[in-house]
Design a protein around this motif. Structure first.
Motif, mmCIF file in Angstrom:
data_model
loop_
_atom_site.group_PDB
_atom_site.id
_atom_site.type_symbol
_atom_site.label_atom_id
_atom_site.label_comp_id
_atom_site.label_asym_id
_atom_site.label_seq_id
_atom_site.Cartn_x
_atom_site.Cartn_y
_atom_site.Cartn_z
ATOM 1 N N MET A 167 -122.982 79.424 14.573
ATOM 2 C CA MET A 167 -122.780 78.572 13.394
ATOM 3 C C MET A 167 -122.379 79.454 12.208
ATOM 4 O O MET A 167 -122.930 80.536 12.014
ATOM 5 N N PRO B 251 -132.248 75.273 10.252
ATOM 6 C CA PRO B 251 -131.194 76.204 10.686
ATOM 7 C C PRO B 251 -131.369 77.665 10.261
ATOM 8 O O PRO B 251 -130.972 78.558 11.016
ATOM 9 N N ASN C 291 -125.497 68.631 3.877
ATOM 10 C CA ASN C 291 -125.300 69.981 3.349
ATOM 11 C C ASN C 291 -124.370 69.833 2.144
ATOM 12 O O ASN C 291 -123.168 69.985 2.246
ATOM 13 N N LEU D 140 -119.543 74.861 13.526
ATOM 14 C CA LEU D 140 -120.218 75.221 14.774
ATOM 15 C C LEU D 140 -119.166 75.548 15.824
ATOM 16 O O LEU D 140 -118.176 74.813 15.981
ATOM 17 N N GLY E 154 -119.349 69.962 3.356
ATOM 18 C CA GLY E 154 -120.329 69.701 2.311
ATOM 19 C C GLY E 154 -119.964 68.404 1.608
ATOM 20 O O GLY E 154 -118.796 68.063 1.496
ATOM 21 N N SER F 288 -122.381 73.130 0.964
ATOM 22 C CA SER F 288 -121.956 74.132 1.956
ATOM 23 C C SER F 288 -121.251 73.414 3.095
ATOM 24 O O SER F 288 -121.717 72.371 3.558
ATOM 25 N N ASP F 289 -120.113 73.944 3.538
ATOM 26 C CA ASP F 289 -119.508 73.436 4.769
ATOM 27 C C ASP F 289 -120.301 73.990 5.951
ATOM 28 O O ASP F 289 -121.083 74.930 5.798
ATOM 29 N N GLU F 290 -120.080 73.434 7.119
ATOM 30 C CA GLU F 290 -120.811 73.905 8.301
ATOM 31 C C GLU F 290 -119.869 73.922 9.505
ATOM 32 O O GLU F 290 -119.289 72.905 9.861
ATOM 33 N N HIS G 219 -118.320 70.239 9.601
ATOM 34 C CA HIS G 219 -119.023 69.190 8.878
ATOM 35 C C HIS G 219 -119.006 69.594 7.410
ATOM 36 O O HIS G 219 -119.668 70.557 7.020
ATOM 37 N N CYS H 193 -125.173 82.120 12.110
ATOM 38 C CA CYS H 193 -126.400 81.851 12.859
ATOM 39 C C CYS H 193 -126.099 81.796 14.352
ATOM 40 O O CYS H 193 -124.984 81.459 14.748
ATOM 41 N N GLN I 130 -130.565 82.392 11.708
ATOM 42 C CA GLN I 130 -129.637 83.265 10.977
ATOM 43 C C GLN I 130 -129.596 84.673 11.562
ATOM 44 O O GLN I 130 -130.624 85.280 11.877
ATOM 45 N N ASP J 79 -121.854 79.001 8.099
ATOM 46 C CA ASP J 79 -121.984 78.128 6.934
ATOM 47 C C ASP J 79 -121.356 78.808 5.719
ATOM 48 O O ASP J 79 -121.958 79.695 5.109
#
Ligand SMILES: [Fe+2]
Length: 386
Positions: free
Chosen positions: A357, A265, A301, A308, A331, A304-306, A329, A279, A269, A359
């Motif tokens: 994205m 990923p 991850n 999208l 962490g 870190s949360d993610e 999603h 990203c 960025q 993060d």
């Protein structure tokens, strides 16, 4: 990362006598961030930028938290955020932590007032609509796919060409920059950067507005809007120079980096801040090793949360995703392609996906506004035959 830039009239030297054609002094203002150590610009006004006529009653726009500490893959139907006439009222904060707020807005009308975020840089991603970002530094026309980076303290107005507008926004309590690894010691974007200075849209058409009257500026600080009324137009600027100014960048100018096998990923960025990265997933050719699996591997991850945000195209790793949908999603637990997506990706040559994205490096809290548009039971979506 902005570079030195200047528009309009600036004196030969800073902090010296400089007069307008009518003999009055230009009113010099240093707009600085992070004390005197961050990005700054010197701005030359027709009038002092301090002439407050009155203050209205402050009101809170602090997000109400519904989930303070969750460990749940979640999804939100961003397209269900309702359109509202007013820009500030239309902003719905969905996900927050101490470093940032993430939200969506569907404003229908241009702002008749001015707005300033006093303690956050703002990133606006234009998903739908077009118009002009107006500031004292000049104007930036925007359209579908544009990121607008508006540094803290910038008074702005948005004018829209139509009533159908949809914006993903981030308020960042630390400055938003381009990735450090893509810049040399002097700030120049390097050859391996997926974009360069030519892709950056800087303010244009500086208009010096010499108007007295009543000018409403809504100033946001620590979750509170302070309504101020000034007696001069805030865009009374004859010239400015420096590094503090808004700029734009189109996601369609992000040149994807591809490889023989799956690229991680970070190659997508686009921006970074102290506590998150942003990203851009853009249409690109897939991995070209004969046995490559283009879909991403399952990944944890851990810290870190993610987030999208799905903009357009078919998102290859997810099933049943709509434009404007958000996935979270968290962490701490793994996530990965939906059932069938890995097999489905083998042999594919390209993707048309378009997504943003985000993060965050600190856990996100979920607001009540987000729960209103939650997709129920998303966390079960990896079960076979879901
Ligand atoms: Fe992921």
């Amino acid at each position: 990362m902005p570079h030195y830039y200047s528009l309009g009239i600036v004196p030969e030297k800073r902090h010296i006598v400089s007069r307008q054609p009518n003999g009055d002094l230009y009113q010099e203002e240093l707009v600085g961030t992070q004390g005197f150590g961050g990005l700054s610009s010197l701005v030359y006004h027709l009038y002092p930028p301090t002439m407050v006529k009155q203050k209205g009653e402050p009101y809170s726009v602090k997000p109400e938290i519904a989930v303070d500490n969750g460990l749940n893959a979640m999804s939100f139907m961003g397209c269900n955020v309702p359109a509202e006439a007013d820009y500030l009222k239309s902003r719905k904060t969905l996900l927050v932590n101490d470093a940032m707020h993430i939200g969506l807005a569907a404003p229908m009308l241009s702002t008749p007032y001015f707005y300033k975020n006093a303690d956050a840089d703002e990133m606006l991603f234009i998903h739908e609509g077009s118009g002009t970002l107006k500031t004292m530094y000049g104007n930036i026309d925007f359209k579908y796919g544009d990121y607008l980076i508006i540094p803290r303290g910038t008074v702005y107005q948005l004018t829209f060409n139509d009533t159908q507008n949809r914006i993903l926004y981030v308020e960042s309590f630390d400055p938003i920059f381009t990735p450090r690894r893509y810049r040399n010691d002097f700030g120049q974007l390097l050859e391996h950067s997926p974009f360069c200075e030519r892709d950056i849209m800087r303010p244009k058409n500086l208009q010096t507005i010499n108007e007295m009257g009543e000018f409403d500026i809504y100033i946001k600080k620590k979750g509170v809007i302070f309504p101020y009324v000034y007696i001069n137009h805030p865009f009374d600027v004859a010239g400015w120079d420096g590094y503090h100014y808004p700029y734009g960048f189109s996601i369609f100018n992000f040149e994807p980096i591809t490889g023989r096998i799956h690229m991680p990923p970070p190659i997508h960025q686009t921006f970074e801040s102290k506590n998150f990265v942003i990203c851009s997933f853009v249409p690109r050719l897939y991995d070209y090793h004969p046995d490559a699996i283009p879909a991403p591997y399952h990944h944890s991850n851990i810290d870190s949360d993610e987030i999208l945000y799905y903009v357009d195209g078919d998102f290859m790793s997810r099933n049943n995703i709509k434009k404007g949908q958000i996935t979270l999603h968290p962490g701490g637990i793994p996530h990965g392609p939906h059932p069938g997506a890995i097999e489905r990706s083998i042999g594919q040559k390209e993707t048309k996906e378009l997504a943003v994205m985000i993060d965050p490096f600190q856990q996100l809290k979920i607001t009540k506004e987000a729960m209103n548009i939650e997709v129920k039971d998303y966390y079960k979506s990896w079960l076979p035959n879901h």
